[in-house]
Design a protein around this motif. Structure first.
Motif, PDB file in Angstrom:
ATOM      1  N   CYS A   1     -28.429  -5.334  -5.227  1.00 49.66           N
ATOM      2  CA  CYS A   1     -27.123  -5.405  -4.570  1.00 49.66           C
ATOM      3  C   CYS A   1     -27.194  -4.829  -3.161  1.00 49.66           C
TER       4      CYS A   1
ATOM      5  N   ALA B   1     -24.229  -4.936  -1.226  1.00 49.22           N
ATOM      6  CA  ALA B   1     -22.830  -4.837  -0.804  1.00 49.22           C
ATOM      7  C   ALA B   1     -22.459  -3.378  -0.481  1.00 49.22           C
ATOM      8  N   GLU B   2     -21.211  -3.173  -0.094  1.00 47.86           N
ATOM      9  CA  GLU B   2     -20.814  -1.918   0.562  1.00 47.86           C
ATOM     10  C   GLU B   2     -21.058  -0.640  -0.238  1.00 47.86           C
ATOM     11  N   ALA B   3     -20.633  -0.624  -1.507  1.00 46.97           N
ATOM     12  CA  ALA B   3     -20.784   0.611  -2.285  1.00 46.97           C
ATOM     13  C   ALA B   3     -22.265   0.955  -2.440  1.00 46.97           C
ATOM     14  N   CYS B   4     -23.075  -0.050  -2.636  1.00 46.06           N
ATOM     15  CA  CYS B   4     -24.515   0.198  -2.772  1.00 46.06           C
ATOM     16  C   CYS B   4     -25.130   0.562  -1.419  1.00 46.06           C
TER      17      CYS B   4
ATOM     18  N   CYS C   1     -22.522  -7.310  -4.755  1.00 43.36           N
ATOM     19  CA  CYS C   1     -21.748  -6.661  -5.808  1.00 43.36           C
ATOM     20  C   CYS C   1     -22.052  -7.241  -7.190  1.00 43.36           C
ATOM     21  N   LEU C   2     -22.530  -6.343  -8.021  1.00 37.95           N
ATOM     22  CA  LEU C   2     -22.833  -6.681  -9.417  1.00 37.95           C
ATOM     23  C   LEU C   2     -21.774  -6.100 -10.336  1.00 37.95           C
ATOM     24  N   GLY C   3     -20.692  -5.586  -9.747  1.00 34.19           N
ATOM     25  CA  GLY C   3     -19.639  -4.982 -10.560  1.00 34.19           C
ATOM     26  C   GLY C   3     -20.065  -3.650 -11.148  1.00 34.19           C
ATOM     27  N   ASN C   4     -21.054  -3.027 -10.561  1.00 33.72           N
ATOM     28  CA  ASN C   4     -21.597  -1.775 -11.090  1.00 33.72           C
ATOM     29  C   ASN C   4     -21.567  -0.699  -9.995  1.00 33.72           C
ATOM     30  N   CYS C   5     -20.500  -0.776  -9.175  1.00 35.72           N
ATOM     31  CA  CYS C   5     -20.423   0.050  -7.961  1.00 35.72           C
ATOM     32  C   CYS C   5     -20.482   1.554  -8.263  1.00 35.72           C
TER      33      CYS C   5
ATOM     34  N   ALA D   1     -27.318  -0.622  -7.396  1.00 35.80           N
ATOM     35  CA  ALA D   1     -27.453  -1.393  -8.622  1.00 35.80           C
ATOM     36  C   ALA D   1     -28.395  -2.572  -8.435  1.00 35.80           C
TER      37      ALA D   1
END
Ligand code: FES
Length: 169
Positions: A90, A92-95, A131-135, A140
């Motif tokens: 991932c 995306a932002e959180a990662c 995003c893998l929905g595991n933020c 992730a």
């Protein structure tokens, strides 16, 4: 009225260049459909083969460099056939906030491939996802549909080496 995409695709020979030509035609040879053309090709063939780029460039009346530039800009497109295991990291932002870029760099170095490529032994394909929905457990990654959280370099190496050991099984 234009024919449905699937009708056109199934009428052409199995060669990837012919398939690329048919997909471009089904998309009206429109340059603004380039990303969709790549998606269609990847869906059909599993990746976007190098030999289809001149065909696409010609059909869309664009330079080969331009088509190649778009293909390589988007990490979700695979440029080589898929490996035995597909690693999706991932970005995306959180990662990103949890330094996924370090993990990405490490994965490229460890596997000796860039995103969108497959290792020389055909074991691993490396792909980016957003995003893998595991933020909550960033950074992730997903391998062959299995989700992993809090992946640092050591954990990555350990997971990869377990998979490698199971390769001959
Ligand atoms: S941002 Fe990486 S799992 Fe959501």
């Amino acid at each position: 009225m234009s024919k449905p995409l699937q009708d056109i695709i199934t009428q052409v020979p199995a060669g990837s260049e012919a398939r690329a030509r048919a997909i471009c035609e089904a998309r009206g040879n429109r340059p603004d459909e380039l990303l969709e053309i790549f998606h269609d090709l990847q869906h059909e063939l599993g990746y976007v083969p190098e030999e289809t780029l001149p065909v696409i460039a010609n059909a869309l009346n664009r330079s080969r460099a331009e088509v190649y530039g778009v293909l390589t800009f988007y990490h979700e497109f695979r440029r080589t056939p898929g490996g035995r295991h597909t690693i999706k990291i991932c970005r995306a932002e959180a990662c990103q906030a949890m330094h996924t870029q370090n993990l990405c760099r490490h994965a490229e170095e460890k596997l000796r491939v860039k995103f969108g490529e497959t290792t020389a032994d055909g074991q691993f394909s490396l792909e980016a996802v957003y995003c893998l929905g595991n933020c909550a457990l960033s950074p992730a990654m997903m391998i062959d549909g299995e989700l992993y959280g809090c992946v640092d370099k050591e954990r990555f190496d350990s997971i990869i080496s377990d998979l490698d050991r199971g390769a001959g099984a």
